[in-house]
Motif scaffolding. Structure first.
Motif, PDB file in Angstrom:
ATOM      1  N   MET A 559       0.826  -1.081   0.040  1.00 54.10           N
ATOM      2  CA  MET A 559       0.078   0.034  -0.052  1.00 54.10           C
ATOM      3  C   MET A 559       0.836   1.304  -0.010  1.00 54.10           C
ATOM      4  SD  MET A 559      -1.138   2.673   2.272  1.00 54.10           S
ATOM      5  CE  MET A 559      -1.116   2.005   3.937  1.00 54.10           C
ATOM      6  N   MET A 560       1.947   1.432   1.005  1.00 54.94           N
ATOM      7  CA  MET A 560       2.710   2.519   1.069  1.00 54.94           C
ATOM      8  C   MET A 560       3.626   2.657  -0.233  1.00 54.94           C
ATOM      9  SD  MET A 560       2.023   4.022   3.525  1.00 54.94           S
ATOM     10  CE  MET A 560       3.158   5.387   3.297  1.00 54.94           C
ATOM     11  N   LEU A 561       3.881   1.483  -0.734  1.00 57.63           N
ATOM     12  CA  LEU A 561       4.687   1.712  -2.157  1.00 57.63           C
ATOM     13  C   LEU A 561       3.895   2.414  -3.273  1.00 57.63           C
ATOM     14  CD1 LEU A 561       6.804  -1.616  -2.309  1.00 57.63           C
ATOM     15  CD2 LEU A 561       7.714   0.529  -2.138  1.00 57.63           C
ATOM     16  N   LEU A 562       2.602   1.996  -3.323  1.00 59.16           N
ATOM     17  CA  LEU A 562       1.607   2.494  -4.238  1.00 59.16           C
ATOM     18  C   LEU A 562       1.332   4.076  -3.853  1.00 59.16           C
ATOM     19  CD1 LEU A 562      -0.351   2.104  -6.832  1.00 59.16           C
ATOM     20  CD2 LEU A 562      -1.976   1.648  -5.094  1.00 59.16           C
ATOM     21  N   MET A 563       1.335   4.416  -2.748  1.00 66.62           N
ATOM     22  CA  MET A 563       1.210   5.763  -2.375  1.00 66.62           C
ATOM     23  C   MET A 563       2.410   6.708  -2.230  1.00 66.62           C
ATOM     24  SD  MET A 563      -2.132   5.364  -1.559  1.00 66.62           S
ATOM     25  CE  MET A 563      -3.555   4.080  -1.222  1.00 66.62           C
ATOM     26  N   LYS A 564       3.425   6.087  -2.328  1.00 65.58           N
ATOM     27  CA  LYS A 564       4.660   6.916  -2.302  1.00 65.58           C
ATOM     28  C   LYS A 564       4.779   8.175  -2.788  1.00 65.58           C
ATOM     29  CE  LYS A 564       9.894   6.399  -2.944  1.00 65.58           C
ATOM     30  NZ  LYS A 564      10.802   5.516  -3.541  1.00 65.58           N
ATOM     31  N   ASP A 565       4.205   8.376  -4.123  1.00 67.01           N
ATOM     32  CA  ASP A 565       4.186   9.671  -4.718  1.00 67.01           C
ATOM     33  C   ASP A 565       3.042  10.544  -4.645  1.00 67.01           C
ATOM     34  OD1 ASP A 565       7.006   9.279  -5.214  1.00 67.01           O
ATOM     35  OD2 ASP A 565       6.670   7.987  -7.126  1.00 67.01           O
ATOM     36  N   THR A 566       1.843  10.132  -3.942  1.00 64.70           N
ATOM     37  CA  THR A 566       0.700  10.724  -3.844  1.00 64.70           C
ATOM     38  C   THR A 566       0.968  12.241  -3.066  1.00 64.70           C
ATOM     39  OG1 THR A 566       0.230   9.610  -1.809  1.00 64.70           O
ATOM     40  CG2 THR A 566      -0.585   8.632  -4.059  1.00 64.70           C
ATOM     41  N   ARG A 567      -0.004  12.950  -3.325  1.00 68.57           N
ATOM     42  CA  ARG A 567       0.293  14.352  -2.668  1.00 68.57           C
ATOM     43  C   ARG A 567      -0.482  14.108  -1.342  1.00 68.57           C
ATOM     44  NH1 ARG A 567      -4.043  16.734  -5.084  1.00 68.57           N
ATOM     45  NH2 ARG A 567      -3.844  18.628  -4.084  1.00 68.57           N
ATOM     46  N   GLY A 568      -1.162  13.217  -0.802  1.00 68.70           N
ATOM     47  CA  GLY A 568      -1.530  12.825   0.521  1.00 68.70           C
ATOM     48  C   GLY A 568      -2.376  11.621   0.565  1.00 68.70           C
ATOM     49  N   ILE A 569      -2.487  11.250   1.796  1.00 65.56           N
ATOM     50  CA  ILE A 569      -3.177   9.848   2.170  1.00 65.56           C
ATOM     51  C   ILE A 569      -4.307  10.161   2.839  1.00 65.56           C
ATOM     52  CG2 ILE A 569      -3.041   7.504   2.771  1.00 65.56           C
ATOM     53  CD1 ILE A 569      -0.113   7.595   2.222  1.00 65.56           C
ATOM     54  N   ILE A 570      -5.596   9.661   2.779  1.00 62.34           N
ATOM     55  CA  ILE A 570      -6.810   9.947   3.643  1.00 62.34           C
ATOM     56  C   ILE A 570      -6.831   8.516   4.161  1.00 62.34           C
ATOM     57  CG2 ILE A 570      -9.117  10.153   3.721  1.00 62.34           C
ATOM     58  CD1 ILE A 570      -9.033  11.642   1.271  1.00 62.34           C
ATOM     59  N   PHE A 571      -6.781   8.192   5.536  1.00 69.22           N
ATOM     60  CA  PHE A 571      -6.978   7.092   6.239  1.00 69.22           C
ATOM     61  C   PHE A 571      -8.264   7.156   6.805  1.00 69.22           C
ATOM     62  CE2 PHE A 571      -2.290   7.817   6.332  1.00 69.22           C
ATOM     63  CZ  PHE A 571      -1.650   6.521   5.789  1.00 69.22           C
ATOM     64  N   ASP A 572      -9.246   6.271   6.309  1.00 66.71           N
ATOM     65  CA  ASP A 572     -10.548   6.185   6.806  1.00 66.71           C
ATOM     66  C   ASP A 572     -10.678   5.196   7.962  1.00 66.71           C
ATOM     67  OD1 ASP A 572     -13.264   6.032   6.829  1.00 66.71           O
ATOM     68  OD2 ASP A 572     -13.670   5.736   4.966  1.00 66.71           O
ATOM     69  N   ILE A 573     -10.907   5.779   9.441  1.00 70.21           N
ATOM     70  CA  ILE A 573     -11.175   4.935  10.342  1.00 70.21           C
ATOM     71  C   ILE A 573     -12.561   5.187  11.023  1.00 70.21           C
ATOM     72  CG2 ILE A 573     -10.020   4.476  12.776  1.00 70.21           C
ATOM     73  CD1 ILE A 573      -7.683   5.887  11.440  1.00 70.21           C
ATOM     74  N   ARG A 574     -13.357   4.993   9.831  1.00 71.28           N
ATOM     75  CA  ARG A 574     -14.921   5.090  10.313  1.00 71.28           C
ATOM     76  C   ARG A 574     -15.221   3.569  10.442  1.00 71.28           C
ATOM     77  NH1 ARG A 574     -17.234   9.196   5.961  1.00 71.28           N
ATOM     78  NH2 ARG A 574     -15.775   7.602   4.714  1.00 71.28           N
ATOM     79  N   ASN A 575     -14.587   2.684  11.098  1.00 70.19           N
ATOM     80  CA  ASN A 575     -14.507   1.430  11.022  1.00 70.19           C
ATOM     81  C   ASN A 575     -13.514   0.691  12.033  1.00 70.19           C
ATOM     82  OD1 ASN A 575     -11.779   1.680  10.005  1.00 70.19           O
ATOM     83  ND2 ASN A 575     -12.796   2.213   7.930  1.00 70.19           N
ATOM     84  N   TYR A 576     -13.390  -0.449  12.152  1.00 72.08           N
ATOM     85  CA  TYR A 576     -12.846  -0.983  13.136  1.00 72.08           C
ATOM     86  C   TYR A 576     -11.286  -1.647  12.505  1.00 72.08           C
ATOM     87  CZ  TYR A 576     -11.382  -3.402  17.687  1.00 72.08           C
ATOM     88  OH  TYR A 576     -10.724  -3.823  18.604  1.00 72.08           O
ATOM     89  N   PRO A 577      -9.961  -1.031  12.557  1.00 75.39           N
ATOM     90  CA  PRO A 577      -8.839  -1.398  11.996  1.00 75.39           C
ATOM     91  C   PRO A 577      -8.313  -2.573  12.518  1.00 75.39           C
ATOM     92  CG  PRO A 577      -8.630   1.020  12.640  1.00 75.39           C
ATOM     93  CD  PRO A 577      -9.967   0.299  13.376  1.00 75.39           C
ATOM     94  N   ARG A 578      -7.455  -3.021  11.807  1.00 77.10           N
ATOM     95  CA  ARG A 578      -6.906  -4.518  12.071  1.00 77.10           C
ATOM     96  C   ARG A 578      -5.487  -4.573  12.426  1.00 77.10           C
ATOM     97  NH1 ARG A 578      -9.856  -8.538   7.634  1.00 77.10           N
ATOM     98  NH2 ARG A 578     -11.906  -7.347   7.608  1.00 77.10           N
ATOM     99  N   GLY A 579      -4.976  -3.639  13.238  1.00 80.56           N
ATOM    100  CA  GLY A 579      -3.780  -3.725  13.758  1.00 80.56           C
ATOM    101  C   GLY A 579      -2.622  -3.116  12.844  1.00 80.56           C
TER     102      GLY A 579
END
Length: 736
Positions: A559-579
Motif C-alpha cells: 500500500m505504501m509503495l503505491l502511495m509513495k508519490d501521492t500528494r496525500g493519504i486519507i486514512f478512513d477509520i470510520r470502522n475497526y482497523p486490523r492492527g
C-alpha cells in the motif's frame, strides 16, 4: 465435605420436589435443531485434522430416533476434527455424580474415548472427571462411572462431555445419563431457581445493610489474604450472609455478624511497618474507602477494616490478575444454569455485588462515569432484590451495566432484545438529532409501506423521538451521546418492538404525516450485506485512500509503495482497523514519537492505578520499513461515531505524524483494552480496563479522540449519495 455447609444454606432449594422438564442438554440426541447446528448444544471441534463428519444418525440409534456419530471421511464439505463437546451448567449440589452412556466403535482405532470433566472455576483446569477409553465393538456397550463431587467447592463453573475419535471408521454415542446422588439432573430443581420466594419491598434499613454487605464482600474479596488467594468459596459465603444482613435486629447485631464472619476467615498477621494510605507512586483518584467509616458499623468493625487495610493482599490474586496488556483479568464463574434468566435473590444480588466491585476496584474511569458509584449501589440493591420476573431482572442488569457510561460495557441481553426483535425493513442513520431512513433491507417490503430514502422519523406510537431516547438510553450504554444514539439505532431500541405494526410520524420533504408501518423478523427480510472490498486506491488528483477496516499488516508495504508519490493519504477509520497503525507509522515518521499514556490497576492497593511510560510509534529499527522511504505527503484521518477502542488507538497513532489533520465527528470514547466480565446466568459483558490518555494526560474516554475539523453528514448529502466527510478529506489535501 467441602460444600456440605452450602447445602445447609440451600436446604430449602435442595429439598424441593423435582420438576418435569425436557432434557435441556440433548443427552439423548432427540432434539433436532437447525440444519447448520443439528447437534446443538453439542459443538463440533474444527481446529486441526478436518477429516470427520459429525451428525445425528437415524439408522443406528440405541434408543429413540437418533444417536451421535463421528465418522471418518477422507474428503467432503463441512468436515470437522473428530471431536464433539457439550458444556452444561452443573447446577445441582451433590456428593456423587454418576455418568453413564452407550457407545460402539468400528474401524482401526488410534483414539476413541468419552470424557466427563467438572471445571471448578472459570480459569481453572478440570477439578474432577472420568475418562472412558473405548474399544472396537459392533454392538452397543454400556459404560458407567462416578465423579466424587464432595471434594470440590460448590458452586462449580461448568461440566463438559467430550467424545473423541481418531480412526478410519465411526464412533456412535447415545443415551447419556447424569445422576446427582441418584436423581436425574434434568428433573431436579436448579440451585439458582427461585423456590417459594416471595418478593417483598425492602425497608431502608435492609437496603443499607445489603449495600454495606456488598461493599464488605468486595473489599474482603480483593484485600483479605485468605480470600484473595482463592481459599474460600466466596460466592457461597455471600449467599450465607445475605439473610443475615436482611434480618439483623439492629446495627450492632449486623456489625457483630460481620465481625464474626471476618474472624471465621482466619487470622492474618499485621504488617510492620505499615499504614493505610495509598503509596505515593500510585494514582489515587479512584480509591474510595469512605464506606468503612459508615455510621451503621460499630467501632470495633471500623477498626477491623483498618487492620485488614494494613495487612492487605498486595499482589494479583485468584479473582483478579493482569491480562496481557495490563488490564484486569477476572476469574469468575458465570453459572450458565437453568433458570438463569430469572435466578433467586441470592444470585440476583451476586450479579450486582460482583459487577459493582469490579468497577469499584478495577475501572480506570470510575471517576468520570457521571455519578457517584456508591449511589448506584444503593439504587440497584432494591431493583435487583425486588425484581419480580425475568424481564424486570434483565432490564435492571442491562441498566446497571450501562450505568458506567462506557461503550465497551454495552451488552447484548437476549431477554431484553426479544422486546425489540421485530424491525422495520429500513436502516436508519442519525443526522444531527434526526433519525433518517438511509437504506432498505428489503426493497419490496419498504416499497409496500411507501418508505422513501430521507424519511425522518418524528414519532413512534405517539411518542416523540426525544421522549423515546430519554426513556431507552439506559438500554444502549455508550460513553457519550453520540455513541448512545448509535447503539439505540443499530440495536433497534427505538423502532423495534414485539408488534408487527407500528404507527410512525414521518417528515418527508418538510411535510409531516402519520402512517402504520410493518415490522418483520430479521430473517424474513432476507438481507444480504454487500460493501466495497477495496483496501486502498488512488483517487482523482493523485490522492491516496485507505480503508483501515479492511487493510491488514501484510498489505501495508505494498500500500505504501503505491502511495509513495501521492500528494496525500486519507486514512478512513470510520470502522475497526486490523492492527496496522504501528506498521503505517514506520513510513510516516522519521523518528519514534510518543502518542499515548496508559494507566493500569495496582494490585498492591486495589482501586489505585499506575501510569505506564509514554507509548511511542514510528521507526523502531532497520528493516521495519521495507520500502526504505519516509512518506512526504499530507496525512488526513477520517473518524466518526463508529470509531471505537482500537480505532481510537489507531487514530492516536497516526495523529503523531507532524501536520496530520483529523476530520469528522465525535468518536465512541471507549479507548483502552477491555476486560471480560462474567455475570451469573451466563450474562457476559466487558469494561474498559486500561486507561488511555494523550501524552499530556488529556483524556480520551467518554470524550473521544481529538478532532481538528468537525465535519458531519447532511440530509442533502445522503439524498445526493455523497460521502461528505471523505469529500472534506480530499479538500483538505487540495488546500495544501
Amino acid at each position: 465435605m467441602v460444600f456440605s455447609v452450602l447445602c445447609l444454606i440451600a436446604t430449602q432449594i435442595c429439598a424441593q420436589s423435582t420438576i418435569n422438564q425436557s432434557n435441556p442438554w440433548n443427552l439423548g440426541f432427540e432434539q433436532i435443531n437447525t440444519p447448520r447446528q443439528s447437534i446443538y448444544p453439542w459443538v463440533r471441534a474444527s481446529s486441526q485434522d478436518l477429516h470427520y463428519a459429525i451428525s445425528l444418525d437415524s439408522v443406528s440409534a440405541k434408543e429413540g430416533k437418533y444417536a451421535l456419530r463421528i465418522a471418518y471421511a477422507a474428503s467432503g464439505s463441512a468436515l470437522s476434527q473428530g471431536q464433539a463437546t457439550n458444556t452444561i451448567g452443573l447446577d445441582i449440589p451433590c456428593d456423587t455424580l454418576t455418568v453413564s452412556f452407550y457407545a460402539r466403535v468400528t474401524g482401526r482405532i488410534k483414539k476413541a474415548e468419552v470424557s466427563f470433566n467438572v471445571f471448578q472455576n472459570y480459569m481453572e483446569k478440570a477439578g474432577a472427571g472420568n475418562r472412558f477409553k473405548l474399544n472396537e465393538t459392533a454392538e452397543w456397550t454400556h459404560y458407567t462411572g462416578k465423579i466424587l463431587m464432595n471434594e470440590l467447592r460448590f458452586p462449580t463453573d461448568r461440566f463438559r462431555i467430550t467424545a473423541s475419535y481418531d480412526g478410519d471408521g465411526s464412533l456412535w454415542l447415545d443415551e447419556i445419563t447424569l445422576l446427582a446422588d441418584g436423581k436425574p439432573l434434568e428433573t431436579t430443581t436448579s440451585y439458582c431457581k427461585p423456590v417459594n420466594e416471595v418478593v417483598q419491598p425492602l425497608s431502608q434499613q435492609q437496603i443499607t445493610r445489603l449495600a454495606l454487605l456488598g461493599q464488605a464482600w468486595g473489599f474482603l474479596k480483593y484485600y483479605h489474604p485468605n480470600v484473595a488467594n482463592g481459599e474460600r468459596n466466596w460466592d457461597g459465603e455471600l449467599f450465607r450472609m445475605i439473610p443475615v444482613a436482611k434480618n439483623a435486629a439492629s446495627d450492632e447485631a449486623f456489625s457483630q455478624s460481620i465481625l464474626q464472619w471476618i474472624e471465621s476467615l482466619g487470622s492474618i498477621p499485621l504488617c510492620i511497618p505499615c499504614d493505610t494510605s495509598v503509596p505515593n507512586n500510585l494514582l489515587r483518584y479512584n480509591v474510595d474507602l469512605a464506606w468503612m467509616s459508615d455510621a451503621h458499623f460499630s467501632q470495633p468493625l471500623r477498626e477491623k477494616w483498618l487492620h485488614l487495610l494494613h495487612s492487605r493482599f498486595k499482589k494479583p490474586g485468584f479473582y483478579g490478575s493482569y491480562d496481557k496488556a495490563g488490564n484486569a483479568l477476572f476469574n469468575e464463574n458465570s453459572y450458565n444454569w437453568r433458570s438463569g434468566d430469572y435466578p433467586n435473590e441470592n444470585f440476583r444480588l451476586l450479579t450486582l455485588f460482583r459487577y459493582w466491585n469490579m468497577i469499584q476496584y478495577f475501572s480506570p474511569y470510575k471517576n468520570i462515569i457521571g455519578r457517584n458509584w456508591n449511589e448506584v449501589l444503593y439504587e440497584y440493591v432494591p431493583r435487583l432484590a425486588e425484581a419480580k420476573d425475568s424481564l424486570s431482572y434483565n432490564l435492571a442488569v442491562v441498566e446497571l451495566v450501562h450505568s458506567v457510561n462506557d461503550s465497551h460495557a454495552s451488552t447484548y441481553n437476549p431477554v431484553v432484545a426479544k422486546e425489540f426483535e421485530l424491525i422495520l425493513p429500513v436502516s436508519f442513520n442519525f443526522i444531527g438529532n434526526d433519525l433518517v431512513a438511509s437504506m432498505f433491507y428489503s426493497d419490496s417490503l419498504a416499497t409496500a409501506d411507501d418508505w422513501k430514502k430521507g424519511d425522518i422519523v418524528e414519532k413512534i406510537d405517539g411518542q416523540t423521538l426525544a421522549e423515546l431516547i430519554a426513556q431507552r438510553k439506559a438500554l444502549a450504554g455508550g460513553s457519550n451521546e453520540t455513541a448512545v444514539l448509535r447503539l439505540l439505532n443499530t440495536r433497534n431500541l427505538l423502532t423495534g418492538g414485539t408488534s408487527p405494526t407500528v404507527t410512525l410520524g414521518i417528515r418527508r420533504q418538510g411535510k409531516s404525516f402519520s402512517k402504520v408501518m410493518h415490522r418483520y423478523t430479521y430473517s424474513a427480510l432476507r438481507y444480504q450485506y454487500t460493501s466495497d472490498k477495496t483496501l486502498f486506491k488512488i483517487l482523482p488528483g493523485n490522492i491516496g485512500y485507505v480503508n483501515m477496516g479492511l487493510l491488514e499488516v501484510k498489505h501495508v508495504d505494498s500500500m505504501m509503495l503505491l502511495m509513495k508519490d501521492t500528494r496525500g493519504i486519507i486514512f478512513d477509520i470510520r470502522n475497526y482497523p486490523r492492527g496496522t497503525g504501528y506498521a503505517i507509522a514506520q513510513y510516516l515518521l522519521t523518528e519514534q514519537k510518543p502518542f499515548a499514556l496508559c494507566s493500569f490497576p495496582a494490585f498492591e492497593f486495589p482501586g489505585a492505578f499506575k501510569y505506564t511510560s509514554p507509548i511511542k510509534c514510528g521507526p523502531s529499527g532497520p528493516g521495519k520499513n521495507k520500502g526504505g522511504f519516509t512518506y512526504a505527503g499530507k496525512t488526513v484521518i477520517l473518524v466518526n461515531e463508529l470509531a471505537q477502542s482500537h480505532a481510537e488507538w489507531t487514530t492516536m497513532t497516526l495523529q503523531a505524524v507532524p501536520g496530520a489533520v483529523t476530520l469528522g465527528s465525535q468518536t465512541s470514547g471507549a479507548d483502552g483494552n477491555v476486560s471480560a466480565v462474567a455475570l451469573p446466568g451466563g450474562i457476559s459483558t466487558r469494561m474498559t480496563g486500561l486507561g488511555v490518555f494523550y501524552p499530556d494526560q488529556s483524556p480520551t474516554q467518554r470524550v473521544g479522540v481529538r478532532i481538528d475539523k468537525i465535519v458531519k453528514p447532511t440530509l442533502q448529502g445522503l439524498l445526493d449519495g455523497k460521502d461528505e466527510v471523505l469529500d472534506a478529506g480530499v479538500k483538505e489535501i487540495d488546500s495544501n
